[in-house]
Design a protein around this motif. Structure first.
Motif, PDB file in Angstrom:
ATOM      1  N   ALA A  32       0.888  -0.987  -0.042  1.00  0.00           N
ATOM      2  CA  ALA A  32       0.482  -0.194  -0.044  1.00  0.00           C
ATOM      3  C   ALA A  32       0.680   1.194  -0.020  1.00  0.00           C
ATOM      4  O   ALA A  32       0.164   2.397  -0.006  1.00  0.00           O
ATOM      5  N   ALA A  33       2.477   0.882   0.075  1.00  0.00           N
ATOM      6  CA  ALA A  33       3.079   2.280  -0.241  1.00  0.00           C
ATOM      7  C   ALA A  33       3.272   3.065  -1.006  1.00  0.00           C
ATOM      8  O   ALA A  33       3.836   3.937  -1.045  1.00  0.00           O
ATOM      9  N   GLY A  34       2.687   2.513  -2.539  1.00  0.00           N
ATOM     10  CA  GLY A  34       3.194   3.445  -3.424  1.00  0.00           C
ATOM     11  C   GLY A  34       3.562   2.593  -4.608  1.00  0.00           C
ATOM     12  O   GLY A  34       4.451   1.152  -4.323  1.00  0.00           O
ATOM     13  N   GLY A  35       4.278   2.715  -5.533  1.00  0.00           N
ATOM     14  CA  GLY A  35       5.305   2.399  -6.468  1.00  0.00           C
ATOM     15  C   GLY A  35       5.734   3.031  -7.240  1.00  0.00           C
ATOM     16  O   GLY A  35       6.533   4.543  -6.946  1.00  0.00           O
ATOM     17  N   THR A  36       6.843   2.482  -8.217  1.00  0.00           N
ATOM     18  CA  THR A  36       7.785   3.550  -9.528  1.00  0.00           C
ATOM     19  C   THR A  36       6.500   3.804 -10.376  1.00  0.00           C
ATOM     20  O   THR A  36       5.688   2.690 -10.952  1.00  0.00           O
ATOM     21  N   VAL A  37       7.620   4.233 -11.215  1.00  0.00           N
ATOM     22  CA  VAL A  37       6.534   4.662 -12.741  1.00  0.00           C
ATOM     23  C   VAL A  37       7.949   5.104 -13.744  1.00  0.00           C
ATOM     24  O   VAL A  37       9.067   6.010 -13.304  1.00  0.00           O
ATOM     25  N   ASP A  38       7.924   4.028 -14.496  1.00  0.00           N
ATOM     26  CA  ASP A  38       9.495   4.480 -15.689  1.00  0.00           C
ATOM     27  C   ASP A  38       8.963   4.744 -17.028  1.00  0.00           C
ATOM     28  O   ASP A  38       8.084   3.910 -17.481  1.00  0.00           O
ATOM     29  N   VAL A  39       9.261   5.478 -17.383  1.00  0.00           N
ATOM     30  CA  VAL A  39       8.835   5.878 -19.187  1.00  0.00           C
ATOM     31  C   VAL A  39       9.632   5.743 -20.224  1.00  0.00           C
ATOM     32  O   VAL A  39      10.601   6.463 -20.098  1.00  0.00           O
ATOM     33  N   GLN A  40       9.652   4.748 -20.910  1.00  0.00           N
ATOM     34  CA  GLN A  40      10.165   4.742 -22.329  1.00  0.00           C
ATOM     35  C   GLN A  40      10.449   4.979 -23.373  1.00  0.00           C
ATOM     36  O   GLN A  40       9.378   4.874 -23.737  1.00  0.00           O
ATOM     37  N   GLY A  41      10.924   5.775 -24.015  1.00  0.00           N
ATOM     38  CA  GLY A  41      10.186   6.637 -25.222  1.00  0.00           C
ATOM     39  C   GLY A  41       9.901   5.756 -25.969  1.00  0.00           C
ATOM     40  O   GLY A  41      10.159   4.109 -25.977  1.00  0.00           O
ATOM     41  N   ALA A  42       9.434   5.813 -27.296  1.00  0.00           N
ATOM     42  CA  ALA A  42       8.976   4.517 -28.579  1.00  0.00           C
ATOM     43  C   ALA A  42      10.314   3.310 -28.934  1.00  0.00           C
ATOM     44  O   ALA A  42      10.308   2.656 -29.702  1.00  0.00           O
ATOM     45  N   ALA A  43      11.268   4.686 -29.016  1.00  0.00           N
ATOM     46  CA  ALA A  43      12.860   4.052 -29.064  1.00  0.00           C
ATOM     47  C   ALA A  43      13.467   3.114 -28.107  1.00  0.00           C
ATOM     48  O   ALA A  43      14.417   2.321 -28.884  1.00  0.00           O
ATOM     49  N   GLY A  44      12.790   2.769 -26.882  1.00  0.00           N
ATOM     50  CA  GLY A  44      13.179   2.520 -26.003  1.00  0.00           C
ATOM     51  C   GLY A  44      14.638   3.073 -25.557  1.00  0.00           C
ATOM     52  O   GLY A  44      15.207   2.113 -24.115  1.00  0.00           O
ATOM     53  N   THR A  45      14.387   4.335 -25.484  1.00  0.00           N
ATOM     54  CA  THR A  45      15.290   5.432 -24.183  1.00  0.00           C
ATOM     55  C   THR A  45      14.744   5.996 -23.219  1.00  0.00           C
ATOM     56  O   THR A  45      13.449   6.292 -23.346  1.00  0.00           O
ATOM     57  N   GLN A  46      15.232   6.648 -22.295  1.00  0.00           N
ATOM     58  CA  GLN A  46      13.946   6.958 -21.283  1.00  0.00           C
ATOM     59  C   GLN A  46      14.074   8.457 -21.677  1.00  0.00           C
ATOM     60  O   GLN A  46      14.383   8.643 -22.548  1.00  0.00           O
ATOM     61  N   ALA A  47      12.199   8.863 -21.504  1.00  0.00           N
ATOM     62  CA  ALA A  47      11.700   9.663 -22.062  1.00  0.00           C
ATOM     63  C   ALA A  47      11.232  10.439 -20.769  1.00  0.00           C
ATOM     64  O   ALA A  47      11.277  10.599 -19.917  1.00  0.00           O
ATOM     65  N   GLN A  48      11.760  11.957 -21.457  1.00  0.00           N
ATOM     66  CA  GLN A  48      11.091  13.117 -20.796  1.00  0.00           C
ATOM     67  C   GLN A  48       9.381  12.927 -20.261  1.00  0.00           C
ATOM     68  O   GLN A  48       8.448  12.946 -21.593  1.00  0.00           O
ATOM     69  N   ALA A  49       8.934  12.916 -19.282  1.00  0.00           N
ATOM     70  CA  ALA A  49       7.360  13.017 -19.060  1.00  0.00           C
ATOM     71  C   ALA A  49       6.756  13.981 -18.105  1.00  0.00           C
ATOM     72  O   ALA A  49       8.140  14.061 -16.683  1.00  0.00           O
ATOM     73  N   ARG A  50       6.240  13.674 -18.208  1.00  0.00           N
ATOM     74  CA  ARG A  50       5.326  15.238 -16.312  1.00  0.00           C
ATOM     75  C   ARG A  50       4.179  13.787 -16.011  1.00  0.00           C
ATOM     76  O   ARG A  50       3.747  13.355 -16.630  1.00  0.00           O
ATOM     77  N   ILE A  51       4.804  13.921 -14.341  1.00  0.00           N
ATOM     78  CA  ILE A  51       3.736  12.695 -13.743  1.00  0.00           C
ATOM     79  C   ILE A  51       2.816  13.269 -12.996  1.00  0.00           C
ATOM     80  O   ILE A  51       3.619  14.269 -11.866  1.00  0.00           O
ATOM     81  N   MET A  52       1.842  13.047 -12.818  1.00  0.00           N
ATOM     82  CA  MET A  52       0.974  13.985 -11.487  1.00  0.00           C
ATOM     83  C   MET A  52      -0.171  12.854 -11.465  1.00  0.00           C
ATOM     84  O   MET A  52      -0.362  11.807 -12.074  1.00  0.00           O
ATOM     85  N   GLU A  53      -0.447  13.584 -10.485  1.00  0.00           N
ATOM     86  CA  GLU A  53      -1.929  12.221  -9.900  1.00  0.00           C
ATOM     87  C   GLU A  53      -3.011  13.251  -9.529  1.00  0.00           C
ATOM     88  O   GLU A  53      -2.471  14.402  -9.309  1.00  0.00           O
ATOM     89  N   SER A  54      -3.959  12.721  -9.803  1.00  0.00           N
ATOM     90  CA  SER A  54      -5.060  13.953  -9.546  1.00  0.00           C
ATOM     91  C   SER A  54      -6.241  13.258  -9.546  1.00  0.00           C
ATOM     92  O   SER A  54      -6.807  11.964  -9.937  1.00  0.00           O
ATOM     93  N   ASN A  55      -7.187  13.644  -8.426  1.00  0.00           N
ATOM     94  CA  ASN A  55      -8.200  12.471  -8.706  1.00  0.00           C
ATOM     95  C   ASN A  55      -7.867  11.109  -7.872  1.00  0.00           C
ATOM     96  O   ASN A  55      -8.848  10.014  -8.464  1.00  0.00           O
TER      97      ASN A  55
END
Length: 150
Positions: free
Chosen positions: A59-82
């Motif tokens: 219940a403590a939460g988790g992790t988020v990882d975003v990979q680009g279409a080419a498989g490289t690390q992607a720049q992203a905005r992560i938001m939690e709402s409602n």
């Protein structure tokens, strides 16, 4: 209503939970820690081709990882709402802010709950709608960008 819309736009401008200093100090930034990660491990391919991987145990939460279409690390905005987790690749921010792309396309919690994660689908369903010639031209321009990256 305007305060809610303004808050949503401000939230889109906030950086992801991974700090720039941490990202610069390592070749592969650590996945961002979030509270509203869906239970279990999930992979969701967004309409941009970016792949969001979430992991949560307990219940403590988790992790988020975003990979680009080419498989490289992607720049992203992560938001939690409602209670939901949203992941916006930087390339879509102007389109979401302008209302051209629906923010629900980036609601990872809802996509997983509705069975739109990679474990349940091998294709990405997408409904496109518009009500004017100008909207039609805008949608065709965005869809062309999504398909070609140009």
């Amino acid at each position: 209503m305007f305060a809610v819309a303004g808050a949503a736009l401000l939230s889109l401008a906030q950086p992801a939970a991974v700090s720039a200093a941490h990202a610069a100090a390592t070749d592969s930034p650590a996945p961002a820690a979030q509270r509203n990660v869906p239970p279990g491990a999930h992979s969701v391919t967004l309409i941009t081709g970016d792949v969001v991987v979430t992991r949560r145990s307990g219940a403590a939460g988790g992790t988020v990882d975003v990979q680009g279409a080419a498989g490289t690390q992607a720049q992203a905005r992560i938001m939690e709402s409602n209670g939901d987790l949203y992941v916006y690749p930087e390339s879509v921010l102007p389109y979401v802010a302008a209302g051209v792309l629906d923010k629900r396309l980036f609601d990872i919690s809802r996509l997983v709950a509705d069975g739109y994660d990679d474990a349940h689908r091998d294709q990405l369903p997408l409904i496109v709608s518009y009500n004017s010639k100008a909207a039609s031209a805008s949608i065709h321009r965005v869809m062309g960008w999504l398909w070609t990256g140009k």
